[in-house]
Structure formats: structure tokens, C-alpha cells
Enzyme design. Structure first.
Site: not given
Length: 518
Positions: A160, A189, A193, A242
Site C-alpha cells: 500500500d 496493492d 487503504d 476501488r
């Protein structure tokens, strides 16, 4: 049909350039830029980062760690100004009672009151991510974080770019560039997040691009403890999905530019609620809905523009909101904000979003301007309370002060202060928010026509208020905005309630009187 990130990049970049150059700006409700914290990060006492603390310069990851570890405590305010490239080669572990850091990432664990801001020629975190956990009151501004990997070499932060988890509160991420060079198969990734009880976060004026995954809220359908996130004036470019994936909780998504979203966009799942206002969706697929699950979420939409957006058919685990994107819920937003017209979003986002853009912001009328205050330019520490009455304003308004005999309320109040103190005609009493930002309001049982407000700060605190908005509470319209307290004039309106919203402050605000005149 699935299209890879790499195949989309050239076309997306070309389309972005055309739109940014060709879309005319339109004007909606005007509001002067503040450069201060916005969105849900203004709630829960506000987000001030390291304001009032020492300023430390860092050109390596080790120096960032040293700055965190050399504080008197893990809550001692600090502003870390970063310049140059931070990578594995210049980041080593450091010991100290006020930190818990590492050598493979920038770890903000169990800390509070921290600002990390890029200065000078800029700051780039190359293959090294930023992890926030069990922490609060954090500001990240004017930084580039790129190519963070969870597989391959070197490894950092689970892949991340920025990750938050475990009781995180009040984070403002502003003017960032977060990017990868591919998807999970290439070792990357998410870019932004949040999971395991993360709340009161704003991502503003930032770029997320060239990855399969923009960012998630909630690690699974059972991780529903995350909420109150604002995304505004961001560029989402060349991403598969996302943007964000929202599991439970509430999000406010406005004035963002989406370009080249390959598979799915705003994915509201598991009871989540998303307010989606005045965004520009371009050359993308399934930009809003519930995807990859039967546990559906909801949304409230208004003012969005769909430019070459395609939609898949509804089926099991696939519930696109298109083609008309009707609202399926209502979402109440607790803070004031100004919407740019969606037609100018590509242009204003191109001018303001990302690192090294001078931290420019929108003025709410589709124009870019420099901020008047930012974390990279801190001022003084909070002052103590007054013991004597303050002075009269230099140019007091004439007429009757309509606040006398009115009512008052607000968003929060510090111990020992009261909303009613701003309407009692006594300069020795005052209201303060529980943090450095907050709202205080004057209200009447019947409508009053008003055109002038006088905000008088308590003695010894003049200059603590930096940026503010004056809002007609009845309609949500911004009547005026600016910096510093004093006399505020505006076009006359009839209202039952007017609110003074402090969006940034250099010290603890103390409003002694909130005078209102016709």
C-alpha cells in the site's frame, strides 16, 4: 472484457489532456480557498497535525524516524519537512520512547499530532510506503509515494502506498501523488487503504493512478467499523477498481475526475452510504454501484457528468447504478463545503491535484488559487485564556445587534466555554471549539434579514483564527469566507440561523462575541 492497466495508459493520458484543455469553467456557489483541512477530517475535534510544534527538516527516512523518536512524548506536536527521495537505502530503524518505527516503511504507530509535508524541490517516497496505525491527528501533504510492493523486491507496507488501520482518527491527506506501475501480478496493492476502525479522514487534491486498486475502506465484509471519509478534487486515472471500495460506513465523494476506470468505480457495499456530488466520470465503466458481492450498499447522487461511460448488465454480485444513477438513500453532511460545477472539474483538478502544484486549491467557483495557510507554514502555539475584556473593533457596525436575545449552538465546545457566551454582550466570556476548528451559530425563532456580522475574539487571542466561512444554515449557502476575525459584510439574506465555521486556526480560537446586524 478486462483491459490491463498498461494497455490503457497512453489513451487515458491523451484523453485527459484534451478534456483539461477543452472544458469551459462554470460557476456555482463561490467560496474563497482556505488551504486548510476540509471534509470529515474537520470533525471529531478537527485535524491540526503538528501545528504549534517544532519544525524539523529531513532528507532521509532515517531522519524522519529520528524526528519522531526524539520528541518528548508520542503526542508532542511536530512538523517534519521532507525534501528529496526517501527509499530503503536511506531508511533505518531508530529507537526511542516516543516512536515505534522501522526500516522498510515510514511507520506512524501509536503517535499523534504529526505533520509530514514536502518542501523545496519536493519529496518522493520511492518504493517505501507510509503506514498509520493506532494514531490520530495526522497530516500528510505535498508528497509523492510510488511503486510500493507487497511481492518482489523491495517490500514495504503490504504493497500500500498509504495504509491506515487499528483505531486511526483524523487524518488529512492533501496534495499527494500516489502511483504504481501495474497491478497485483506486478507486486502492487492499494494506493489509499483504510481498515479496522479508521474514521474522520479526508483525501483532497490528490492523484491516484496506474494501478489495479485505488483504495478500500474495510478489509472484508465483516470489517464495518470504518467511516466518515471525504474524497474531493482528486484525479483517479488508469485504475481498474476501488475508487473507492466502501464496505459499510459513510463517504462523501465530490468534485473528483475519473478517467479510464477499467472494471468498476465507486463500489458501495455491505450497507455503505456514499454521497456522490458533481464528479466528472470519463471514458470509464460501471463508475458507481455494488460489485463482486450480493451485500449491497447505497448512494445519493447529484450533479455528476458521465462522458463516455459504459455499463454492464445487472446480475448476481453485479449491481451497477447506471445509466441514470438514481439515488437510493440520503446522506447528511455535517460540514460546510462548496461545489465546483462538474463541467469544470477536469480543468480545476488538472490545475490543483497532486504533489508540487503549490498546494493550490479551488475557490469554489472553478478557479485555482494559492492557499492562505498550510501546514508547511506554521505560526504560533496556542495561547492561554483571557483575564480581561478585549478591545472594541476598529470599525464597529451600526444599528442593533440582533444576537442579543437570540439563541446559539454549535459543533463542539471546549470545557469551561459556552455557545451562549458569544451572544451575552460580555467580552470577558467566550466560546472555543473542542479542537482548533469548529462551528458556532446564532439562531432566531423567526427569520431575520441580515447583511453584517462582527466576530470579536477574546483578549489575548486576536489572530488565532486563520480561515473561516460564514454560512446561511437554512440553505447551506456560503455567505462569505476569508481569514481572521472582524467585521464581515455580505449580500443581505433572510434566515433563521447563521453559522461561523472555523476551518483552520494557528491557536485555540476564542470567540467572545458573534454580533449580527441588519
Amino acid at each position: 472484457m478486462r483491459r490491463t492497466v498498461a494497455r490503457r495508459l497512453a489513451a487515458v493520458l491523451a484523453t485527459t489532456a484534451v478534456v483539461a484543455a477543452g472544458v469551459a469553467m462554470s460557476i456555482t456557489n463561490a467560496s474563497a480557498a482556505t488551504g486548510g483541512v476540509t471534509g470529515y477530517a474537520t470533525q471529531n475535534g478537527g485535524t491540526t497535525g503538528g501545528a504549534g510544534g517544532a519544525t524539523v527538516r529531513a532528507t532521509t527516512g532515517t531522519q524522519i524516524n529520528q524526528a519522531l523518536c526524539n520528541r518528548a512524548s508520542d503526542s508532542t506536536p511536530i512538523i517534519i519537512q521532507v525534501e528529496g527521495t526517501i527509499n530503503h537505502g536511506n531508511t533505518t530503524d531508530v529507537s526511542g520512547s516516543s516512536c515505534d518505527v522501522g526500516s522498510t516503511l515510514i511507520d506512524l504507530k501509536g503517535v499523534s499530532n504529526v505533520t509530514i509535508v514536502g518542501v523545496g524541490a519536493g519529496a518522493t517516497f520511492d518504493q517505501i510506503g507510509i503506514h498509520i496505525r493506532e494514531s490520530s491527528n495526522i497530516i500528510l501533504q505535498n508528497l509523492t509515494v510510488k511503486n510500493v510492493k507487497k511481492s518482489g523486491s523491495p517490500l514495504s507496507n503490504g504493497g500500500d502506498a498509504i495504509g491506515m488501520e487499528s483505531g486511526v482518527r483524523n487524518v488529512w491527506a492533501d496534495h499527494l501523488t500516489l502511483e504504481a506501475s501495474g497491478g497485483e501480478a506486478e507486486g502492487y496493492d492499494g494506493l489509499f487503504d483504510m481498515k479496522n476502525d479508521t474514521k474522520y479522514v479526508t483525501l483532497s487534491y490528490s492523484i491516484m493512478r496506474n494501478s489495479e486498486r485505488g483504495g478500500l475502506v474495510g478489509s472484508s465484509e465483516t470489517d464495518l467499523t470504518n467511516s466518515f471519509i471525504t474524497y474531493h478534487h482528486n484525479l483517479y486515472q488508469n485504475l481498474n477498481s476501488r475508487v473507492p471500495l466502501l464496505r459499510g460506513g459513510t463517504a462523501h465523494v465530490y468534485n473528483n475526475h475519473y478517467v479510464g476506470i477499467v472494471e468498476s468505480g465507486i463500489n458501495s457495499r455491505a450497507g455503505a452510504k456514499a454521497k456522490v456530488d458533481n464528479n466528472y466520470f470519463e471514458d470509464s465503466k460501471d463508475v458507481l454501484g455494488t460489485f463482486y458481492t450480493d451485500e449491497r450498499g447505497t448512494w445519493q447522487t447529484s450533479g455528476n457528468i458521465l462522458d463516455n461511460v459504459t455499463w454492464s448488465a445487472q446480475g448476481s454480485e453485479n449491481y451497477p447504478a447506471g445509466p441514470s444513477m438514481p439515488s437510493t438513500t440520503t446522506v447528511s453532511i455535517p460540514y460546510s463545503y462548496a461545489l465546483d460545477n462538474a463541467s469544470c472539474v477536469p480543468s480545476i483538478v488538472a490545475k490543483t491535484a497532486g504533489a508540487n502544484k503549490g498546494n493550490q486549491v479551488s475557490d469554489g467557483s472553478c478557479n485555482a488559487q494559492s492557499p492562505s495557510q498550510s501546514p508547511s507554514n506554521p505560526t504560533t502555539s496556542p495561547t492561554t485564556g483571557p483575564t480581561d475584556p478585549g478591545t472594541s473593533p476598529t470599525n464597529p457596525p451600526g444599528g442593533t445587534n440582533l444576537s442579543l436575545g437570540a439563541g446559539a449552538d454549535g459543533s463542539s465546545k471546549a470545557d469551561g466555554t459556552s455557545y451562549g457566551n458569544v451572544i451575552d454582550g460580555n467580552m470577558s466570556t467566550y466560546w472555543s471549539p473542542s479542537g482548533t476548528t469548529g462551528t458556532v451559530s446564532v439562531k432566531w425563532s423567526s427569520a431575520k434579514t441580515i447583511d453584517t456580522v462582527n466576530i470579536r475574539e477574546a483578549s489575548g487571542t486576536a489572530g488565532n483564527i486563520d480561515n473561516w466561512q460564514l454560512v446561511n444554515h437554512a440553505t447551506g449557502a456560503v455567505l462569505a469566507s476569508g481569514t481572521g476575525a472582524g467585521v464581515i459584510s455580505f449580500t443581505a439574506v433572510s434566515t433563521t440561523k447563521v453559522s461561523f465555521v472555523i476551518t483552520s486556526a494557528s491557536g485555540t480560537p476564542r470567540v467572545a462575541e458573534f454580533e449580527v446586524y441588519a
